[in-house]
Scaffold this motif. Structure first.
Motif, PDB file in Angstrom:
ATOM      1  N   ASP A  60       0.723  -1.285  -0.044  1.00 39.63           N
ATOM      2  CA  ASP A  60       0.086  -0.283   0.121  1.00 39.63           C
ATOM      3  C   ASP A  60       0.708   1.085  -0.156  1.00 39.63           C
ATOM      4  OD1 ASP A  60      -2.402  -1.683   0.003  1.00 39.63           O
ATOM      5  OD2 ASP A  60      -2.033  -1.392   2.717  1.00 39.63           O
ATOM      6  N   LEU A  61       2.114   1.146   1.190  1.00 39.81           N
ATOM      7  CA  LEU A  61       2.771   1.976   0.971  1.00 39.81           C
ATOM      8  C   LEU A  61       4.058   2.578   0.351  1.00 39.81           C
ATOM      9  CD1 LEU A  61       2.680   2.045   4.561  1.00 39.81           C
ATOM     10  CD2 LEU A  61       1.042   3.696   3.567  1.00 39.81           C
ATOM     11  N   PHE A  62       4.420   2.125  -0.557  1.00 43.34           N
ATOM     12  CA  PHE A  62       5.771   1.837  -0.967  1.00 43.34           C
ATOM     13  C   PHE A  62       5.518   2.767  -2.829  1.00 43.34           C
ATOM     14  CE2 PHE A  62       5.479  -1.095  -4.153  1.00 43.34           C
ATOM     15  CZ  PHE A  62       6.455  -1.678  -4.487  1.00 43.34           C
ATOM     16  N   ARG A  63       4.743   3.007  -2.643  1.00 44.76           N
ATOM     17  CA  ARG A  63       4.414   2.996  -4.143  1.00 44.76           C
ATOM     18  C   ARG A  63       3.271   4.197  -3.989  1.00 44.76           C
ATOM     19  NH1 ARG A  63       8.805   1.874  -4.992  1.00 44.76           N
ATOM     20  NH2 ARG A  63       9.575   0.523  -6.854  1.00 44.76           N
ATOM     21  N   PRO A  64       3.478   5.179  -5.306  1.00 44.41           N
ATOM     22  CA  PRO A  64       1.921   6.045  -4.655  1.00 44.41           C
ATOM     23  C   PRO A  64       0.876   5.617  -4.739  1.00 44.41           C
ATOM     24  CG  PRO A  64       2.942   6.912  -6.830  1.00 44.41           C
ATOM     25  CD  PRO A  64       3.538   5.892  -5.951  1.00 44.41           C
ATOM     26  N   ASP A  65      -0.412   6.063  -4.163  1.00 41.68           N
ATOM     27  CA  ASP A  65      -1.757   4.571  -4.036  1.00 41.68           C
ATOM     28  C   ASP A  65      -2.584   4.375  -5.706  1.00 41.68           C
ATOM     29  OD1 ASP A  65      -3.420   3.810  -2.165  1.00 41.68           O
ATOM     30  OD2 ASP A  65      -5.267   5.848  -3.103  1.00 41.68           O
ATOM     31  N   GLY A  66      -2.870   3.629  -5.510  1.00 45.18           N
ATOM     32  CA  GLY A  66      -3.914   3.076  -6.203  1.00 45.18           C
ATOM     33  C   GLY A  66      -2.776   2.863  -7.791  1.00 45.18           C
ATOM     34  N   ALA A  67      -1.430   2.454  -7.972  1.00 43.79           N
ATOM     35  CA  ALA A  67      -0.391   3.342  -8.977  1.00 43.79           C
ATOM     36  C   ALA A  67      -0.704   1.830  -9.395  1.00 43.79           C
ATOM     37  CB  ALA A  67       1.225   4.244  -8.591  1.00 43.79           C
ATOM     38  N   PRO A  68       0.111   0.715 -10.900  1.00 45.78           N
ATOM     39  CA  PRO A  68      -0.074  -0.177 -11.027  1.00 45.78           C
ATOM     40  C   PRO A  68       2.038  -0.592 -10.075  1.00 45.78           C
ATOM     41  CG  PRO A  68      -1.296   0.754 -12.345  1.00 45.78           C
ATOM     42  CD  PRO A  68      -0.435   2.570 -11.972  1.00 45.78           C
ATOM     43  N   ILE A  69       2.073  -1.628 -10.649  1.00 45.58           N
ATOM     44  CA  ILE A  69       3.771  -2.084 -10.211  1.00 45.58           C
ATOM     45  C   ILE A  69       4.155  -3.011 -10.777  1.00 45.58           C
ATOM     46  CG2 ILE A  69       3.525  -0.950  -7.908  1.00 45.58           C
ATOM     47  CD1 ILE A  69       3.473  -4.142  -6.533  1.00 45.58           C
ATOM     48  N   SER A  70       5.213  -3.724 -10.947  1.00 51.86           N
ATOM     49  CA  SER A  70       5.586  -5.220 -11.679  1.00 51.86           C
ATOM     50  C   SER A  70       5.814  -5.574 -10.972  1.00 51.86           C
ATOM     51  CB  SER A  70       6.640  -4.586 -12.057  1.00 51.86           C
ATOM     52  OG  SER A  70       6.075  -3.352 -13.377  1.00 51.86           O
ATOM     53  N   ALA A  71       5.546  -6.284 -10.200  1.00 53.86           N
ATOM     54  CA  ALA A  71       5.745  -7.645  -8.691  1.00 53.86           C
ATOM     55  C   ALA A  71       5.975  -9.182  -9.788  1.00 53.86           C
ATOM     56  CB  ALA A  71       4.514  -7.660  -7.895  1.00 53.86           C
ATOM     57  N   LEU A  72       6.721  -9.518  -8.825  1.00 48.39           N
ATOM     58  CA  LEU A  72       7.295 -11.163  -8.579  1.00 48.39           C
ATOM     59  C   LEU A  72       7.211 -11.391  -7.185  1.00 48.39           C
ATOM     60  CD1 LEU A  72       8.480 -13.571 -10.341  1.00 48.39           C
ATOM     61  CD2 LEU A  72      11.267 -12.610  -9.525  1.00 48.39           C
ATOM     62  N   HIS A  73       6.169 -12.569  -7.145  1.00 47.87           N
ATOM     63  CA  HIS A  73       5.670 -13.648  -6.113  1.00 47.87           C
ATOM     64  C   HIS A  73       6.604 -14.892  -6.396  1.00 47.87           C
ATOM     65  CE1 HIS A  73       3.063 -10.724  -5.573  1.00 47.87           C
ATOM     66  NE2 HIS A  73       2.760 -10.918  -7.308  1.00 47.87           N
ATOM     67  N   LEU A  74       7.672 -15.216  -5.509  1.00 46.37           N
ATOM     68  CA  LEU A  74       8.335 -16.444  -5.289  1.00 46.37           C
ATOM     69  C   LEU A  74       7.694 -17.384  -4.470  1.00 46.37           C
ATOM     70  CD1 LEU A  74      11.922 -15.453  -5.358  1.00 46.37           C
ATOM     71  CD2 LEU A  74       9.853 -16.117  -7.568  1.00 46.37           C
ATOM     72  N   GLY A  75       6.668 -18.148  -4.718  1.00 41.65           N
ATOM     73  CA  GLY A  75       5.644 -18.861  -3.530  1.00 41.65           C
ATOM     74  C   GLY A  75       4.582 -18.776  -3.948  1.00 41.65           C
ATOM     75  N   GLY A  76       3.531 -19.021  -4.323  1.00 43.37           N
ATOM     76  CA  GLY A  76       2.521 -19.102  -4.960  1.00 43.37           C
ATOM     77  C   GLY A  76       1.095 -19.004  -3.655  1.00 43.37           C
ATOM     78  N   GLY A  77       1.150 -20.287  -2.723  1.00 45.11           N
ATOM     79  CA  GLY A  77       0.224 -20.489  -2.463  1.00 45.11           C
ATOM     80  C   GLY A  77      -1.545 -20.886  -2.942  1.00 45.11           C
ATOM     81  N   ALA A  78      -2.088 -20.071  -2.508  1.00 51.67           N
ATOM     82  CA  ALA A  78      -3.610 -19.522  -3.650  1.00 51.67           C
ATOM     83  C   ALA A  78      -3.860 -18.286  -4.134  1.00 51.67           C
ATOM     84  CB  ALA A  78      -4.740 -19.441  -2.039  1.00 51.67           C
ATOM     85  N   PHE A  79      -2.900 -17.658  -3.624  1.00 47.20           N
ATOM     86  CA  PHE A  79      -2.337 -16.548  -4.828  1.00 47.20           C
ATOM     87  C   PHE A  79      -3.016 -15.059  -4.627  1.00 47.20           C
ATOM     88  CE2 PHE A  79      -3.097 -19.166  -8.445  1.00 47.20           C
ATOM     89  CZ  PHE A  79      -1.442 -19.687  -9.054  1.00 47.20           C
ATOM     90  N   THR A  80      -3.240 -15.116  -2.654  1.00 44.11           N
ATOM     91  CA  THR A  80      -3.495 -14.155  -2.110  1.00 44.11           C
ATOM     92  C   THR A  80      -3.095 -12.757  -2.028  1.00 44.11           C
ATOM     93  OG1 THR A  80      -3.495 -15.724  -0.604  1.00 44.11           O
ATOM     94  CG2 THR A  80      -4.375 -13.785   0.553  1.00 44.11           C
ATOM     95  N   LEU A  81      -1.398 -12.442  -2.037  1.00 43.84           N
ATOM     96  CA  LEU A  81      -1.390 -11.324  -2.599  1.00 43.84           C
ATOM     97  C   LEU A  81      -1.236 -10.858  -4.273  1.00 43.84           C
ATOM     98  CD1 LEU A  81       2.017 -11.257  -0.401  1.00 43.84           C
ATOM     99  CD2 LEU A  81      -0.133  -9.685  -0.222  1.00 43.84           C
ATOM    100  N   PRO A  82      -1.119 -11.762  -5.178  1.00 44.59           N
ATOM    101  CA  PRO A  82      -0.804 -11.068  -6.137  1.00 44.59           C
ATOM    102  C   PRO A  82      -3.234 -10.860  -6.475  1.00 44.59           C
ATOM    103  CG  PRO A  82      -0.384 -13.060  -6.718  1.00 44.59           C
ATOM    104  CD  PRO A  82      -0.135 -12.951  -5.278  1.00 44.59           C
ATOM    105  N   ARG A  83      -3.490 -11.666  -5.924  1.00 46.17           N
ATOM    106  CA  ARG A  83      -4.895 -11.246  -5.855  1.00 46.17           C
ATOM    107  C   ARG A  83      -5.165  -9.562  -5.307  1.00 46.17           C
ATOM    108  NH1 ARG A  83      -8.328 -15.836  -6.860  1.00 46.17           N
ATOM    109  NH2 ARG A  83      -7.082 -17.882  -6.107  1.00 46.17           N
ATOM    110  N   TYR A  84      -4.346  -9.129  -4.688  1.00 45.79           N
ATOM    111  CA  TYR A  84      -4.252  -8.378  -3.517  1.00 45.79           C
ATOM    112  C   TYR A  84      -4.113  -7.101  -4.474  1.00 45.79           C
ATOM    113  CZ  TYR A  84      -4.046  -4.660  -0.300  1.00 45.79           C
ATOM    114  OH  TYR A  84      -4.097  -3.433   1.202  1.00 45.79           O
ATOM    115  N   VAL A  85      -2.781  -6.954  -4.674  1.00 46.36           N
ATOM    116  CA  VAL A  85      -1.901  -6.553  -6.232  1.00 46.36           C
ATOM    117  C   VAL A  85      -3.479  -5.952  -7.316  1.00 46.36           C
ATOM    118  CG1 VAL A  85      -0.741  -5.684  -7.156  1.00 46.36           C
ATOM    119  CG2 VAL A  85       0.176  -7.238  -5.531  1.00 46.36           C
ATOM    120  N   GLU A  86      -3.760  -6.681  -6.905  1.00 47.40           N
ATOM    121  CA  GLU A  86      -4.580  -6.483  -9.046  1.00 47.40           C
ATOM    122  C   GLU A  86      -5.871  -5.973  -8.042  1.00 47.40           C
ATOM    123  OE1 GLU A  86      -6.765  -6.156 -12.359  1.00 47.40           O
ATOM    124  OE2 GLU A  86      -5.009  -6.578 -11.946  1.00 47.40           O
ATOM    125  N   ALA A  87      -6.315  -5.670  -7.412  1.00 45.23           N
ATOM    126  CA  ALA A  87      -7.193  -5.437  -6.290  1.00 45.23           C
ATOM    127  C   ALA A  87      -7.637  -4.044  -5.660  1.00 45.23           C
ATOM    128  CB  ALA A  87      -8.315  -5.858  -5.301  1.00 45.23           C
TER     129      ALA A  87
END
Length: 298
Positions: A60-87
């Motif tokens: 939430d805080l390391f980039r301007p609010d709502g701005a798109p980012i490029s992210a790499l997630h090592l470890g998938g699980g149920a894709f919780t954080l990728p879903r969060y980033v997309e939301a």
């Protein structure tokens, strides 16, 4: 809600998805009985586990609010954080690396990713996949999240300086690595990870519940690393100074919770790491397993 049957992973562990009886419309992924991920399907912007909420606040805080980012997630699980980033940051470009192909299929069946999302899933061991990523990802990642577990332990080979050296070239100049590390009394594994990141990055911090950071009980510590290390060029050092000015959001990270929380930076972080050795492939060990009663289901 009809959910897929449990599966046996290549590791021999059992993976299953169950409904969360306390949070309507949510599911939980368990591997060998250990909760791995929680997803609110009705609101992917809501995070459940404490350490995931802390990582969410970093995002939430390391980039301007709502701005798109490029992210790499090592470890998938149920894709919780990728879903969060997309939301929370629609239009972001994300990639997930998950070693268990059957787990990817299980999660996609139970909770398909949004069709509009730019999320690619790469199957394979994180360390091996890092060595064959396309050249266009070099220097382009705003965020790399390391949240790798085989059951309830982080494998040794994804905890060494040689592993993190594969990640550093992927980062944008002001990009950040976020590591979820679980440990028990004394925090030998977490302190080793902190020392290893400090050998490669200019600024490293740790955030967790205070009793966990004091090494008094088992829990998750979130480590943040950014900026050039001491051995890098003068130009990178100038870049570090600009980066330090941009880290004024760290107090807000502490205030964001979940509470209680403690953030170690600067001298406090140096004291925390003192005496811990950089982890190499030759010395790496898996993270400790938590006591089974931590995850007993009522």
């Amino acid at each position: 809600m009809k959910l897929p049957e449990p599966i046996i992973l290549s590791s021999g562990l059992t993976a299953e998805v169950e409904e969360d009886r306390w949070v309507p419309g949510s599911i939980q992924l368990l591997v060998d009985g250990t909760p791995q991920s929680h997803v609110n399907l009705a609101d992917p912007g809501e995070l459940f586990f404490e350490y995931i909420r802390r990582i969410g606040h970093v995002i939430d805080l390391f980039r301007p609010d709502g701005a798109p980012i490029s992210a790499l997630h090592l470890g998938g699980g149920a894709f919780t954080l990728p879903r969060y980033v997309e939301a929370t940051r629609p239009g972001s470009r994300q990639q997930i690396v998950e070693i268990e192909g059957a787990l990817v299929d299980l999660v996609r069946e139970a909770a398909p990713l949004p069709k509009r999302a730019s999320i690619r899933v790469r199957r394979g061991d994180a360390r091996e996949v890092l060595q064959r990523l396309p050249s266009g990802m070099q220097g382009a990642m705003d965020l790399v999240v390391v949240d790798i577990f085989a059951g309830d332990r982080t494998p040794a080979h994804v905890s060494s300086v040689e592993f993190y050296e594969l990640i550093r070239p992927l980062l944008a100049p002001d990009g950040m690595v976020v590591v979820n590390a679980a440990d028990g009394p004394g925090l030998p594994f977490v302190r080793g990870q902190a020392a290893t990141l400090s050998s490669l990055f200019g600024s490293v911090a740790a955030i967790a519940e205070p009793q966990v950071l004091k090494g008094r009980r088992f829990g998750n510590v979130v480590l943040l690393a950014t900026g050039a290390g001491a051995a890098d060029s003068e130009r990178d050092a100038e870049r570090d100074a600009e980066r330090d000015a941009s880290l004024d959001w760290l107090p807000r990270l502490l205030a964001s919770g979940p509470h209680p929380a403690r953030l170690l930076t600067g001298r406090e972080f140096t004291d925390f790491v003192r005496g811990a050795a950089v982890v190499t492939d030759a010395t790496a060990v898996a993270s400790p397993a938590p006591a089974r009663e931590l995850f007993e289901r009522g």
